[in-house]
Design a protein around this motif. Structure first.
Motif, short mmCIF file in Angstrom:
data_model
loop_
_atom_site.label_atom_id
_atom_site.label_comp_id
_atom_site.label_asym_id
_atom_site.label_seq_id
_atom_site.Cartn_x
_atom_site.Cartn_y
_atom_site.Cartn_z
N PRO A 25 -2.14 5.85 -0.85
CA PRO A 25 -2.30 7.20 -1.42
C PRO A 25 -3.63 7.43 -2.13
O PRO A 25 -4.03 8.58 -2.32
CB PRO A 25 -1.12 7.32 -2.40
CG PRO A 25 -0.52 5.98 -2.49
CD PRO A 25 -0.93 5.19 -1.34
N ALA A 26 -4.33 6.38 -2.53
CA ALA A 26 -5.62 6.57 -3.19
C ALA A 26 -6.76 6.62 -2.19
O ALA A 26 -7.92 6.74 -2.58
CB ALA A 26 -5.85 5.45 -4.20
N ASN A 27 -6.44 6.52 -0.89
CA ASN A 27 -7.46 6.53 0.15
C ASN A 27 -8.52 5.45 -0.06
O ASN A 27 -9.73 5.71 0.01
CB ASN A 27 -8.14 7.90 0.27
CG ASN A 27 -7.28 8.87 1.04
OD1 ASN A 27 -6.40 9.50 0.48
ND2 ASN A 27 -7.51 8.98 2.34
N VAL A 28 -8.06 4.25 -0.33
CA VAL A 28 -9.00 3.15 -0.54
C VAL A 28 -8.77 2.04 0.49
O VAL A 28 -9.70 1.35 0.88
CB VAL A 28 -8.87 2.59 -1.97
CG1 VAL A 28 -9.71 1.34 -2.16
CG2 VAL A 28 -9.30 3.65 -2.98
N ALA A 29 -7.54 1.88 0.94
CA ALA A 29 -7.25 0.77 1.83
C ALA A 29 -6.33 1.18 2.98
O ALA A 29 -5.64 2.20 2.89
CB ALA A 29 -6.60 -0.37 1.05
N MET A 30 -6.39 0.38 4.03
CA MET A 30 -5.54 0.64 5.19
C MET A 30 -4.85 -0.65 5.58
O MET A 30 -5.41 -1.74 5.40
CB MET A 30 -6.40 1.13 6.36
CG MET A 30 -5.60 1.55 7.57
SD MET A 30 -6.62 1.76 9.04
CE MET A 30 -7.55 3.16 8.62
N VAL A 79 -2.57 4.46 5.48
CA VAL A 79 -3.59 4.46 4.44
C VAL A 79 -2.88 4.64 3.10
O VAL A 79 -1.90 5.36 3.00
CB VAL A 79 -4.59 5.62 4.67
CG1 VAL A 79 -5.49 5.82 3.46
CG2 VAL A 79 -5.45 5.34 5.89
N ARG A 108 3.04 10.80 5.82
CA ARG A 108 1.61 11.09 5.88
C ARG A 108 1.01 10.70 7.23
O ARG A 108 1.36 9.69 7.82
CB ARG A 108 0.93 10.28 4.78
CG ARG A 108 -0.29 10.93 4.25
CD ARG A 108 -0.63 10.32 2.90
NE ARG A 108 -2.02 10.57 2.62
CZ ARG A 108 -2.85 9.67 2.14
NH1 ARG A 108 -2.44 8.45 1.89
NH2 ARG A 108 -4.09 9.99 1.89
N LYS A 109 0.09 11.54 7.66
CA LYS A 109 -0.58 11.36 8.95
C LYS A 109 -1.11 9.93 9.10
O LYS A 109 -1.61 9.34 8.17
CB LYS A 109 -1.74 12.35 9.02
CG LYS A 109 -2.06 12.81 10.40
CD LYS A 109 -3.00 14.02 10.34
CE LYS A 109 -4.28 13.70 9.61
NZ LYS A 109 -5.16 14.84 9.42
N LEU A 112 0.79 -1.23 0.00
CA LEU A 112 0.00 0.00 0.00
C LEU A 112 0.82 1.28 0.00
O LEU A 112 0.41 2.28 -0.58
CB LEU A 112 -0.93 0.03 1.22
CG LEU A 112 -2.10 -0.94 1.21
CD1 LEU A 112 -2.99 -0.70 2.42
CD2 LEU A 112 -2.93 -0.81 -0.07
N PRO A 161 -3.70 7.07 10.26
CA PRO A 161 -5.15 7.00 10.47
C PRO A 161 -5.47 6.40 11.84
O PRO A 161 -4.65 5.72 12.45
CB PRO A 161 -5.59 6.05 9.38
CG PRO A 161 -4.42 5.14 9.19
CD PRO A 161 -3.19 5.96 9.43
N LYS A 162 -6.68 6.67 12.29
CA LYS A 162 -7.20 5.91 13.44
C LYS A 162 -7.71 4.59 12.88
O LYS A 162 -7.98 4.47 11.70
CB LYS A 162 -8.34 6.67 14.10
CG LYS A 162 -7.85 7.79 14.99
CD LYS A 162 -9.00 8.48 15.67
CE LYS A 162 -9.62 9.48 14.74
NZ LYS A 162 -10.55 10.42 15.16
N VAL A 163 -7.85 3.61 13.76
CA VAL A 163 -8.44 2.36 13.29
C VAL A 163 -9.95 2.57 13.25
O VAL A 163 -10.56 2.94 14.25
CB VAL A 163 -8.07 1.21 14.23
CG1 VAL A 163 -8.71 -0.08 13.75
CG2 VAL A 163 -6.56 1.06 14.30
N PRO A 164 -10.57 2.38 12.08
CA PRO A 164 -11.99 2.71 12.00
C PRO A 164 -12.87 1.75 12.81
O PRO A 164 -12.51 0.60 13.03
CB PRO A 164 -12.28 2.57 10.50
CG PRO A 164 -11.22 1.71 9.96
CD PRO A 164 -10.02 1.91 10.82
#
Lengths: 493, 242
Positions: B41-46, B39, B115-116, B21, B118-121
Motif C-alpha cells: 500500500p505504500a508503493n515501495v515494494a512488490m 504492490v 487492488r490492480k 506486504l 502490477p506488471k513485472v518491472p
C-alpha cells in the motif's frame, strides 16, 4: 447494474479542470514544480468546507505531474503503526507504481501522499496517529504530501505550523452552474439554466452536493426543467417510498439504494417498521421483524460506542435482511404511510419531560437512579391517594410541584388540596438546604433594616426594585414560619 | 474448479511471503502452476510468488483467478506442520484447506475488489550476487537492531551490506570465493530495513538467494525456498538519499 456516480466520473484529472481560485492554483503549481526540481517543500494542508474540491485538487496535481498516489482516507484506520508503516515508508523511499514501474525522484517522478480529513484522526482507533504524523513531517519527507481538513483548527497547532495551509472558500454559485452545465452537455441532457441555478443555490457552495443532486434529478430524464428542481424536496421523500417498494416488493438487494438515501439508518428503520405490517403477514412478518430488531441492536451500538462503521450492518439487515424474509415477491400497490412515531414523540414531549423531572426528584431524595425511580411511581401514586396528611408528607418529602402532582394524580383539584395542606402546615424536607438558606437570608436582611444608616439607605434605594420582588416571596414565606420537618421516619411511626 | 495437494511448507511460505506486504492478493492458477503478485500500500515494494505445478503433489486446476484474504490464510497456516500434506480446493466462492483431520473453509474475495495487479518491472541491474539466504537473514536481523536503513554495495572486491547506528556499525562482506555466484559489477543502493526484515522471514539456511543490484535503483531479491519448490521474488525501491 451499478450506476457510476457523476462525482467520480467528472472528478478533474488535470489541474486545469479544477475549480479553484487563480492564486490557489498558482501556489499549488509552484509547490509541485519545486518538488519536481528536487527541492522538498512543506506538506500542503488544504482546508475548507466539504465539496469544494480539496481532494480533487490533490488528485489533479498527481494527474498533471504524472505522480503516483498513495492515499489514506477517513475510512482507513490511521493509528501510529499504520502512519509509520505506510506514510513513513512512502515518504522516504522511491516508488514502485501500481503499474509496476520504478519511479525515481531523481527523474522528478514522485509519489504524492494524500491524507484525507486529517481532522478526523482523533478517534480512539487512530490512537497516536497525529503524533506519528508530526514526527514524520519533522524528519522532512522526501516525497510530496497533502493533508486535507474541514476544520484545520481541530488539528494541533504544531501540525498546522508544519504545513503550508491553503484555505478554500465555498464555491461561487456561478461556477457551480458552469460545472453543472458542462456535465449536462456531456451526458446529453437538456437543462434549463434556471433549474441548474436552483440546484446550485440549494447546494450552498458544495459542488459535490450539487452534482449529486443533479444526478438524482436527471435520473432517466433527457431534459431538466425548473419544475423538476422545485419538486426536488418531494423527490427526496418519494425516494424513501421507492426504496421501501424495492425492499418490500422485490428481492433485488436494496442495500445500495438505502445508502444513497438522504435518511440516516436510524430514521429509515422507522419507515420500515411502520410499513412492514402492511406488506408482510404471518411468519414472514415475524422473521422480518427479527431482522429489523437485529438492525436496531446495531444502531444502539453505534449510538453507545459512536462506532459508525456498524451502520452498514444495520443497513444490510434492514434492507437485504427484510427482503429475504419473504417467500415471494409481493405484487400490487400498497400505500405506505409516514411513521407516526415522530409525531407521537412530539406530542408526548411535554409529558415525557414532566415524568423525567419527577423521576429526577425521586432519584435525588430517595438515592436511586432515574430508571429505578420509575419502579417507585405506582407506590407513590398509592401514597398520594391516601389521607391528605400522608399525601402532603409525601409531596413535601419529594418537593413535588403542582404540575408534578397533577401529572401523578391526573386530578388538579386533589393536587391543589395537597399542596395547600403542605403550605398551611409548613411542611418541608428536613435536609432542604435551600429552605434553610432562605430562612437564613431573611433574618440576615431584616437585621440591618432595624438600624438603618444613611449609606445603607442609598444602597437600599438602588435595591428597591429587587427587594420589592423579594418582599413578595418573603411574605409568602413568613406565613410558613411554623414549620415542621418531613423525614421518612414519619411513615414508620 | 481447483483441487491441489501440496506440502505444508509451501503453503506456509506463500502466505508468509505475501503477508509481508499486503492483506489481500489475487492468485492465478494456470497449467504451469500458481502465481501471485502485488504492490504494497505504500508503493515501495512488490512481491511475486511462483509455485510451478511440478512442486505440487497433485495439481488439477482450471485456469482461474481467485481473491484471497492473505491474513486469514497466514493465521491458519501457522497451525500446519511443514511436512504435512495439505489439500486446497476452490469451489465457487469458497476455499477449503484440508490438513490432517481439519478442514478449514474461507470465503474468497471478488478479485476485482482487490487492488490492480502490477506488471513485472523491466529493470536494468548490473550486479548479480548469489548467496545463502540464511546468511543474508542473519545480517538483516542484526542490522535491524541498530538502524532503519542498510546500504547494499558491490565492487570487484565483493558484496557488502552496511548499517550504521548512532554509536555502532555493522559491516558484512563476502568475497567472490565465499559467494555462490558473483559478477563483480559495481552498484550501490540504500534500503529500508523495515521491509527487508519482513522479506527474510521466509528464508532458511540452505535456501538460495539471488540478488540483482543497481545504483539508486530497486533491488530484486529472489528466494528459492522449500527445497526449490517455490520461488518468491521481492522488488524493493531504494531509500531517497540526499
Amino acid at each position: 447494474m451499478e450506476r457510476e456516480l457523476w462525482v467520480e466520473k467528472y472528478r478533474p484529472k488535470k489541474l486545469e479542470e479544477v475549480i479553484a481560485s487563480k492564486e490557489v492554483l498558482e501556489k499549488v503549481k509552484l509547490w509541485a514544480k519545486k518538488w519536481e526540481m528536487g527541492k522538498p517543500q512543506k506538506p500542503l494542508l488544504l482546508a475548507g468546507p466539504p465539496g469544494v474540491g480539496k481532494t480533487s485538487l490533490a488528485h489533479a496535481i498527481a494527474g498533471s505531474f504524472g505522480w503516483e498516489v498513495v492515499e489514506l482516507n477517513a475510512s482507513d484506520q490511521r493509528n501510529w503503526q499504520i502512519i509509520y508503516r505506510i506514510v513513513g515508508e512512502s515518504a522516504f523511499n522511491e516508488t514502485i507504481s501500481d503499474e509496476g514501474e520504478f519511479y525515481s525522484t531523481k527523474e522528478g517522478k514522485l509519489k504524492l501522499i494524500i491524507l484525507d480529513e486529517v481532522d478526523n484522526i482523533h478517534k480512539k482507533e487512530d490512537f497516536g496517529g497525529e503524533g506519528a504524523l508530526i514526527k514524520l513531517i519533522k524528519r522532512g519527507p522526501k516525497q510530496p504530501m497533502i493533508l486535507t481538513a474541514n476544520d484545520p483548527y481541530n488539528l494541533s497547532a504544531e501540525l498546522r505550523n508544519l504545513c503550508e495551509m491553503i484555505q478554500f472558500k465555498r464555491l461561487d454559485k456561478r461556477r457551480i452552474v458552469a460545472v453543472l452545465e458542462r456535465i449536462c452537455s456531456k451526458e446529453g441532457i437538456k437543462a434549463d439554466k434556471k433549474a441548474l441555478e436552483a440546484i446550485a443555490s440549494n447546494a450552498g457552495g458544495d459542488l459535490r452536493a450539487a452534482i449529486n443532486d443533479l444526478q438524482a434529478i436527471a435520473e432517466g430524464k433527457k431534459e431538466i426543467r425548473v419544475e423538476d428542481v422545485v419538486t426536488a424536496k418531494r423527490v427526496k421523500e418519494l425516494d424513501v417510498f421507492t426504496v421501501m417498494m424495492k425492499i418490500f416488493k422485490t428481492k433485488i438487494p436494496a442495500y445500495n439504494d438505502v445508502m444513497l438515501l438522504d435518511e440516516s439508518p436510524e430514521d429509515f428503520i422507522v419507515w420500515i417498521d411502520e410499513n412492514l405490517p402492511l406488506e408482510y403477514k404471518g411468519e414472514e412478518l415475524e422473521e422480518a421483524y427479527d431482522y429489523l430488531s437485529r438492525a436496531d441492536i446495531f444502531l444502539g451500538r453505534v449510538r453507545r460506542r459512536q462506532f459508525y462503521r456498524l451502520w452498514r450492518y444495520a443497513t444490510y439487515l434492514m434492507s437485504c435482511g427484510v427482503q429475504q424474509a419473504k417467500k415471494d415477491a409481493k405484487k400490487g400497490f400498497t400505500r405506505y404511510r409516514r411513521p407516526i412515531i415522530w409525531q407521537m414523540l412530539f406530542q408526548t414531549k411535554s409529558k415525557r419531560e414532566r415524568l423525567k423531572a419527577i423521576l429526577t426528584k425521586i432519584g435525588k431524595y430517595s438515592h436511586m437512579s432515574r430508571r429505578k425511580a420509575l419502579e417507585m411511581i405506582p407506590f407513590i401514586k398509592i401514597l398520594l391517594n391516601q389521607s391528605l396528611e400522608i399525601a402532603a408528607n409525601v409531596a413535601a418529602f419529594y418537593n413535588f410541584s403542582l404540575d408534578d402532582l397533577e401529572f401523578l394524580l391526573q386530578d388538579r383539584k386533589r393536587a391543589e388540596e395537597i399542596l395547600n395542606y403542605v403550605r398551611e402546615k409548613g411542611l418541608h424536607r428536613v435536609e432542604d438546604e435551600e429552605f434553610y438558606l432562605r430562612q437564613f437570608k431573611e433574618t440576615k436582611q431584616e437585621e440591618p433594616k432595624k438600624e438603618e444608616s444613611l449609606v445603607e439607605k442609598e444602597i437600599d434605594n438602588k435595591k428597591t426594585e429587587k427587594s420589592e420582588s423579594d418582599k413578595k416571596t418573603k411574605d409568602k414565606r413568613k406565613s410558613k414560619k411554623a414549620v415542621s420537618d418531613v423525614t421518612l421516619d414519619k411513615f414508620f411511626e | 474448479m481447483i483441487d491441489v495437494i501440496v506440502t505444508g511448507d509451501v503453503l506456509k511460505t506463500i502466505a508468509k511471503a505475501l503477508v509481508a506486504l499486503v492483506s489481500e492478493a489475487r492468485f492465478h492458477f494456470k497449467d504451469e502452476g500458481m502465481h501471485s503478485r502485488a504492490v504494497d500500500p505504500a508503493n515501495v515494494a512488490m512481491v511475486i510468488v511462483d509455485v510451478p505445478s511440478e512442486s505440487f503433489e497433485a495439481y488439477s486446476a482450471e485456469e482461474d483467478v481467485i481473491g484471497v484474504d492473505v491474513n486469514r490464510i497466514y493465521d491458519i497456516s501457522k497451525t500446519i506442520k511443514s511436512k504435512e500434506l495439505v489439500e486446497i480446493k476452490v469451489e465457487e466462492s469458497t476455499m477449503t484447506i484440508k490438513f490432517g483431520s481439519v478442514q478449514y473453509s474461507v470465503q474468497l474475495i471478488d478479485p476485482s475488489a482487490i487492488r490492480k495487479e502490477p506488471k513485472v518491472p523491466n529493470l536494468e541491474l548490473p550486479a548479480k550476487i548469489v548467496m545463502d539466504a540464511g546468511e543474508f537473514k542473519k545480517v538483516i536481523q542484526a542490522a535491524d537492531k541498530i538502524s532503519d536503513h542498510v546500504v547494499f554495495r558491490s565492487d570487484d572486491t565483493g558484496f557488502y551490506i552496511e548499517a550504521e547506528g548512532d554509536v555502532d556499525k555493522i559491516e558484512f562482506h563476502m568475497s567472490e570465493s565465499e559467494l555462490i555466484e558473483f559478477n563483480k559489477a559495481s552498484a550501490r543502493s540504500m534500503f529500508s530495513v523495515e521491509y527487508l526484515k519482513e522479506f527474510v522471514k521466509i528464508a532458511g539456511s540452505g535456501d538460495i538467494l539471488t540478488i540483482y543490484l543497481g545504483t539508486n535503483y530497486p533491488v530484486r531479491l529472489i528466494f528459492d525456498v522449500c527445497d526449490g519448490k517455490a520461488k518468491v521474488e521481492y522488488i524493493l525501491a531504494p531509500r531517497i538519499e540526499e
